[in-house]
Write a protein that holds these residues in place. Sequence first.
Motif, PDB file in Angstrom:
ATOM      1  N   TYR A  87      -7.900   3.315  -2.752  1.00  0.00           N
ATOM      2  CA  TYR A  87      -6.687   2.115  -1.854  1.00  0.00           C
ATOM      3  C   TYR A  87      -7.598   0.956  -1.317  1.00  0.00           C
ATOM      4  O   TYR A  87      -7.143   0.104  -1.515  1.00  0.00           O
ATOM      5  N   LYS A 123       1.974   2.889  -5.929  1.00  0.00           N
ATOM      6  CA  LYS A 123       2.392   3.854  -4.887  1.00  0.00           C
ATOM      7  C   LYS A 123       2.314   4.194  -3.602  1.00  0.00           C
ATOM      8  O   LYS A 123       3.462   4.345  -3.133  1.00  0.00           O
ATOM      9  N   ASP A 124       1.403   3.531  -3.183  1.00  0.00           N
ATOM     10  CA  ASP A 124       0.995   3.486  -1.197  1.00  0.00           C
ATOM     11  C   ASP A 124       1.900   3.045  -0.651  1.00  0.00           C
ATOM     12  O   ASP A 124       2.077   1.939  -0.955  1.00  0.00           O
ATOM     13  N   GLU A 125       2.534   3.623   0.375  1.00  0.00           N
ATOM     14  CA  GLU A 125       3.853   2.381   1.187  1.00  0.00           C
ATOM     15  C   GLU A 125       3.202   1.319   1.725  1.00  0.00           C
ATOM     16  O   GLU A 125       4.430   0.301   1.599  1.00  0.00           O
ATOM     17  N   ARG A 126       1.881   1.248   2.007  1.00  0.00           N
ATOM     18  CA  ARG A 126       1.412   0.155   2.949  1.00  0.00           C
ATOM     19  C   ARG A 126       0.866  -0.695   1.882  1.00  0.00           C
ATOM     20  O   ARG A 126       0.941  -2.031   2.061  1.00  0.00           O
ATOM     21  N   SER A 157       5.519   5.183 -13.004  1.00  0.00           N
ATOM     22  CA  SER A 157       5.791   4.702 -11.372  1.00  0.00           C
ATOM     23  C   SER A 157       7.326   3.875 -12.414  1.00  0.00           C
ATOM     24  O   SER A 157       7.269   2.184 -10.896  1.00  0.00           O
ATOM     25  N   VAL A 160       8.926   2.666  -8.457  1.00  0.00           N
ATOM     26  CA  VAL A 160       8.381   1.138  -7.206  1.00  0.00           C
ATOM     27  C   VAL A 160       7.546   0.655  -8.384  1.00  0.00           C
ATOM     28  O   VAL A 160       7.815  -0.652  -7.362  1.00  0.00           O
ATOM     29  N   LEU A 164       7.692  -3.770  -6.228  1.00  0.00           N
ATOM     30  CA  LEU A 164       6.241  -3.949  -6.178  1.00  0.00           C
ATOM     31  C   LEU A 164       6.157  -5.213  -6.308  1.00  0.00           C
ATOM     32  O   LEU A 164       6.152  -7.020  -6.279  1.00  0.00           O
TER      33      LEU A 164
END
Length: 282
Positions: A87, A123-126, A157, A160, A164
Motif C-alpha cells: 500500500y 481493496k484498501d478503503e483509503r 475483486s 470493488v 474504483l
Amino acid sequence: AVKASGPGQWAFFDRSMTENALVRLRTEASLRSAIEKGQFVLHYQPKLDLRSNRISGCEALIRWDLNGDLVPPGRFISIAEETGMIYDIGLWVLREACQAQRRWRRHAGAVPIAINVSVRQLKDERFIDDFLDIIQASGADPELLEVEVTESALMSSIEVSAHLLREMRSHGVRLSIDDFGTGYSSLAYLKNLPIDILKIDRSFVSDLPEESSIPRMIIGLAGQMGLRTVAEGIETEGQLAWLRDNGCDMIQGFLIEKPLPEADFLRFVDAYRTARAFPSAS
Ligand code: C2E
Ligand code: MG
Ligand code: MG
Ligand code: MG
C-alpha cells in the motif's frame, strides 16, 4: 518414509524452515525501512505507437535501491503484497510518477506514464482518496496517467474494482488490463469496466509469428470493443512485423528499449524524436 528419514532429517528440515523464515523476516524488516527512507527508484520503459512511429508513453517499473544494488520487483513485490506494505509502496510509486510527469513537461513534453497497481492496493478503503489526493497535490495531469491492473487481480475483486476504476476514469486516468489473456476469466466483465487498453501478455508475444491465434483474437476483440492494444515483451523483428501487419496499436519490449533510469529514458525519447527510428538501430 517419515520414520525412515529419522530425527536428523526432521532437524534439518526444521533448520531450513527457520532459515527461510529468518531470511524473510530480514527482508521484511529492511523493506519496511526502505519505505521509511524512500529507497526505491522507478525505471521507465518506452511504448512505441506503430501507426505514428512515435513514443506514445512509458511504463514505470519499480526497483528497490539496496545501497546501490537494484533489486527487481519479482524479488519483493509479493512479500510487500502479503504484508500489506504494497500500500505505502504504491503511494510512493504514484507520487514519484506524478512528479516525474511534471519534471518532463518542461523537458520532453507530454509523455504518459503507466503505473502498476496491485489488487491489495485497490481493496484498501483509503485507496481512492489517497490516489486522487496525490494527483491533485502534485499538479500532475490525470490524462497523462495510466493504471495497469493485471487481469487476475481484477477478477479477484471485480465488484470493488468496477467502482474504483470508474471513479479513476471519471478523473481522466486511463486504465489498462495487464497480462491480458492469462487470467482464465470470462470476457463478460470487459463490457462493464471503463477499460482503455489491453496489454497482450509476453507469453503470447514470444510465440509470434509462428503461433498467432491468441494475439489475433485479442486484437480483434479490442477492435470490436473500441479498445487499444499494447503488446509487451517484444524482442524480435519478426514479432514486430507481425504486430504491425495485424493491427496492434503499440509495442513495448527490449527490441525498442529496456526499462531505463529517468535521465537515460529522457535521452532516449530525445534521440528517438530526432532520428525517427530506434537509436540503437542506427
Ligand atoms: P509487468 O507489469 O507485466 O511489467 C513488464 C515486465 O516485463 C517488466 O519486468 C519488464 O522489465 C519486463 N520486460 C519488458 N520488456 C521485456 C522483454 O522484451 N523481454 C523480457 N523478457 N522482459 C521484458 P520487471 O520490471 O521486473 O517487473 C515485473 C513485474 O513486477 C511487473 O510486470 C509488475 O507486475 C510488477 N511491478 C513492477 N513495478 C511495480 C510497481 O510499481 N507496483 C506493483 N504493484 N507492481 C510492480
Ligand atoms: Mg505492467
Ligand atoms: Mg505486463
Ligand atoms: Mg507481464
